[in-house]
Design a protein around this motif. Structure first.
Motif, PDB file in Angstrom:
ATOM      1  N   SER A 175       0.802  -1.224   0.000  1.00  0.00           N
ATOM      2  CA  SER A 175       0.000   0.000   0.000  1.00  0.00           C
ATOM      3  C   SER A 175       0.837   1.278   0.000  1.00  0.00           C
ATOM      4  O   SER A 175       0.424   2.297  -0.560  1.00  0.00           O
ATOM      5  CB  SER A 175      -0.936   0.014   1.211  1.00  0.00           C
ATOM      6  OG  SER A 175      -0.182  -0.017   2.417  1.00  0.00           O
ATOM      7  N   LYS A 176       2.031   1.242   0.603  1.00  0.00           N
ATOM      8  CA  LYS A 176       2.837   2.463   0.692  1.00  0.00           C
ATOM      9  C   LYS A 176       4.256   2.296   0.147  1.00  0.00           C
ATOM     10  O   LYS A 176       4.704   3.087  -0.682  1.00  0.00           O
ATOM     11  CB  LYS A 176       2.885   2.951   2.143  1.00  0.00           C
ATOM     12  CG  LYS A 176       1.536   3.460   2.638  1.00  0.00           C
ATOM     13  CD  LYS A 176       1.666   4.224   3.938  1.00  0.00           C
ATOM     14  CE  LYS A 176       0.329   4.840   4.328  1.00  0.00           C
ATOM     15  NZ  LYS A 176       0.424   5.663   5.556  1.00  0.00           N
ATOM     16  N   LEU A 177       4.967   1.289   0.598  1.00  0.00           N
ATOM     17  CA  LEU A 177       6.356   1.122   0.168  1.00  0.00           C
ATOM     18  C   LEU A 177       6.458   0.955  -1.347  1.00  0.00           C
ATOM     19  O   LEU A 177       7.289   1.589  -2.004  1.00  0.00           O
ATOM     20  CB  LEU A 177       6.990  -0.078   0.868  1.00  0.00           C
ATOM     21  CG  LEU A 177       7.161   0.022   2.393  1.00  0.00           C
ATOM     22  CD1 LEU A 177       7.683  -1.293   2.948  1.00  0.00           C
ATOM     23  CD2 LEU A 177       8.106   1.156   2.758  1.00  0.00           C
ATOM     24  N   ALA A 178       5.611   0.111  -1.898  1.00  0.00           N
ATOM     25  CA  ALA A 178       5.679  -0.181  -3.335  1.00  0.00           C
ATOM     26  C   ALA A 178       5.195   0.988  -4.189  1.00  0.00           C
ATOM     27  O   ALA A 178       5.502   1.050  -5.382  1.00  0.00           O
ATOM     28  CB  ALA A 178       4.854  -1.429  -3.651  1.00  0.00           C
ATOM     29  N   GLN A 179       4.462   1.920  -3.591  1.00  0.00           N
ATOM     30  CA  GLN A 179       3.914   3.043  -4.345  1.00  0.00           C
ATOM     31  C   GLN A 179       4.830   4.263  -4.349  1.00  0.00           C
ATOM     32  O   GLN A 179       4.631   5.191  -5.131  1.00  0.00           O
ATOM     33  CB  GLN A 179       2.552   3.448  -3.754  1.00  0.00           C
ATOM     34  CG  GLN A 179       1.529   2.323  -3.696  1.00  0.00           C
ATOM     35  CD  GLN A 179       1.260   1.702  -5.053  1.00  0.00           C
ATOM     36  OE1 GLN A 179       1.116   2.413  -6.050  1.00  0.00           O
ATOM     37  NE2 GLN A 179       1.206   0.378  -5.110  1.00  0.00           N
ATOM     38  N   VAL A 182      10.503   7.600  -3.899  1.00  0.00           N
ATOM     39  CA  VAL A 182      11.698   7.712  -3.063  1.00  0.00           C
ATOM     40  C   VAL A 182      11.270   7.443  -1.629  1.00  0.00           C
ATOM     41  O   VAL A 182      10.172   7.835  -1.220  1.00  0.00           O
ATOM     42  CB  VAL A 182      12.337   9.119  -3.150  1.00  0.00           C
ATOM     43  CG1 VAL A 182      13.514   9.238  -2.184  1.00  0.00           C
ATOM     44  CG2 VAL A 182      12.793   9.429  -4.563  1.00  0.00           C
ATOM     45  N   ILE A 183      12.137   6.786  -0.855  1.00  0.00           N
ATOM     46  CA  ILE A 183      11.833   6.522   0.552  1.00  0.00           C
ATOM     47  C   ILE A 183      12.956   7.089   1.415  1.00  0.00           C
ATOM     48  O   ILE A 183      14.136   6.841   1.160  1.00  0.00           O
ATOM     49  CB  ILE A 183      11.666   5.015   0.821  1.00  0.00           C
ATOM     50  CG1 ILE A 183      10.483   4.465   0.007  1.00  0.00           C
ATOM     51  CG2 ILE A 183      11.448   4.753   2.314  1.00  0.00           C
ATOM     52  CD1 ILE A 183      10.316   2.960   0.107  1.00  0.00           C
ATOM     53  N   ILE A 184      12.564   7.859   2.423  1.00  0.00           N
ATOM     54  CA  ILE A 184      13.515   8.381   3.404  1.00  0.00           C
ATOM     55  C   ILE A 184      13.314   7.603   4.691  1.00  0.00           C
ATOM     56  O   ILE A 184      12.218   7.603   5.258  1.00  0.00           O
ATOM     57  CB  ILE A 184      13.298   9.888   3.649  1.00  0.00           C
ATOM     58  CG1 ILE A 184      13.479  10.674   2.345  1.00  0.00           C
ATOM     59  CG2 ILE A 184      14.257  10.403   4.719  1.00  0.00           C
ATOM     60  CD1 ILE A 184      13.131  12.149   2.459  1.00  0.00           C
ATOM     61  N   VAL A 205      16.531   4.679  -1.623  1.00  0.00           N
ATOM     62  CA  VAL A 205      16.261   4.738  -0.186  1.00  0.00           C
ATOM     63  C   VAL A 205      17.343   5.610   0.450  1.00  0.00           C
ATOM     64  O   VAL A 205      18.532   5.325   0.332  1.00  0.00           O
ATOM     65  CB  VAL A 205      16.268   3.336   0.455  1.00  0.00           C
ATOM     66  CG1 VAL A 205      16.084   3.440   1.968  1.00  0.00           C
ATOM     67  CG2 VAL A 205      15.172   2.469  -0.151  1.00  0.00           C
ATOM     68  N   ILE A 206      16.916   6.674   1.104  1.00  0.00           N
ATOM     69  CA  ILE A 206      17.837   7.596   1.763  1.00  0.00           C
ATOM     70  C   ILE A 206      17.813   7.311   3.258  1.00  0.00           C
ATOM     71  O   ILE A 206      16.770   7.425   3.903  1.00  0.00           O
ATOM     72  CB  ILE A 206      17.444   9.063   1.494  1.00  0.00           C
ATOM     73  CG1 ILE A 206      17.441   9.339  -0.012  1.00  0.00           C
ATOM     74  CG2 ILE A 206      18.390  10.018   2.217  1.00  0.00           C
ATOM     75  CD1 ILE A 206      16.859  10.685  -0.389  1.00  0.00           C
ATOM     76  N   ALA A 207      18.952   6.928   3.815  1.00  0.00           N
ATOM     77  CA  ALA A 207      19.042   6.597   5.235  1.00  0.00           C
ATOM     78  C   ALA A 207      19.461   7.828   6.030  1.00  0.00           C
ATOM     79  O   ALA A 207      20.447   8.484   5.698  1.00  0.00           O
ATOM     80  CB  ALA A 207      20.042   5.467   5.449  1.00  0.00           C
ATOM     81  N   VAL A 208      18.703   8.132   7.079  1.00  0.00           N
ATOM     82  CA  VAL A 208      19.003   9.274   7.949  1.00  0.00           C
ATOM     83  C   VAL A 208      19.197   8.759   9.369  1.00  0.00           C
ATOM     84  O   VAL A 208      18.235   8.412  10.048  1.00  0.00           O
ATOM     85  CB  VAL A 208      17.864  10.318   7.920  1.00  0.00           C
ATOM     86  CG1 VAL A 208      18.218  11.519   8.796  1.00  0.00           C
ATOM     87  CG2 VAL A 208      17.572  10.759   6.492  1.00  0.00           C
ATOM     88  N   PRO A 209      20.435   8.677   9.852  1.00  0.00           N
ATOM     89  CA  PRO A 209      20.668   8.199  11.218  1.00  0.00           C
ATOM     90  C   PRO A 209      20.294   9.251  12.249  1.00  0.00           C
ATOM     91  O   PRO A 209      20.445  10.448  12.013  1.00  0.00           O
ATOM     92  CB  PRO A 209      22.172   7.927  11.236  1.00  0.00           C
ATOM     93  CG  PRO A 209      22.736   8.862  10.216  1.00  0.00           C
ATOM     94  CD  PRO A 209      21.690   8.982   9.146  1.00  0.00           C
TER      95      PRO A 209
END
Length: 210
Positions: A175-179, A182-184, A205-209
């Protein structure tokens, strides 16, 4: 840049002494406003697609307010104004200093961000999904979410779906990830959540520690 500088460029183009493309290149770098303690870059949007973002941390409330004032004076600009890493005191000074011109200013206490929305035009493609591992990551996630929206993107949150309870994340796989385009991922330093998300999707996929 002042009127004389601009007139010289326009006259050079008219006389055929300067190619229009070269004139654009010059205009990209000339205009800034020196207000003493800061040089406000009014053509950041021309060069990079979005107006200069004001970092509030380390600045006095009055300095932030004066930079906002300089940006608001550009009546021909439709770009949103974004101020990050601020508190309610700075917001109060920004509102008081700028009066009616800052009536659209909003303070977002969770993220410590001030937004002044002058356009709601969507220029980005697709949706940016901002994912947080836990509730304690939400302040950083909210800053990313507001930044994406103010820069003309559709952005949606998905919070508290860390890998300790991975079923919470997998529930949103279709429902969300596949749609998302870009993912932060905002999560702890171990990098587990971005790694898992990266294995589930075929988008950046942008990783923000935190």
């Amino acid at each position: 840049m002042n009127q004389s500088d601009l007139l010289k460029i326009l006259e050079s183009v008219k006389a055929g002494e300067l190619a229009p493309a070269k004139a654009i290149e010059r205009l990209k770098h000339l205009p800034f406003e020196d207000i003493g303690f800061a040089k406000v870059d009014h053509h950041r949007a021309l060069r990079q697609g979005f107006a200069e973002v004001i970092l509030g941390k380390g600045k006095t409330p009055q300095q932030v307010a004066e930079i906002v004032r300089a940006m608001l004076r550009k009546k021909d600009s439709r770009h949103n104004i974004l101020v990050t890493r601020v508190d309610a005191k700075i917001y109060s000074v920004v509102k008081k200093t700028n009066g009616k011109t800052a009536r659209a200013a909003k303070f977002h206490p969770v993220s410590g961000v001030i937004t002044i929305e002058r356009t709601r035009e969507i220029t980005g493609k697709g949706t940016i999904l901002v994912v947080s591992a836990g509730t304690s990551d939400i302040p950083v996630a909210e800053e990313a979410l507001l930044t994406a929206r103010m820069m003309g993107n559709r952005a949606e949150p998905l919070y508290d779906v860390g890998v300790a309870g991975i079923h919470r994340l997998l529930e949103h796989r279709e429902s969300k990830l596949a749609q998302a385009r870009v993912i932060i991922c905002v999560a702890g330093m171990e990098g587990a959540l971005p790694s898992v998300v990266g294995g589930l999707v075929a988008v950046p996929v942008i990783a923000v520690p935190t």
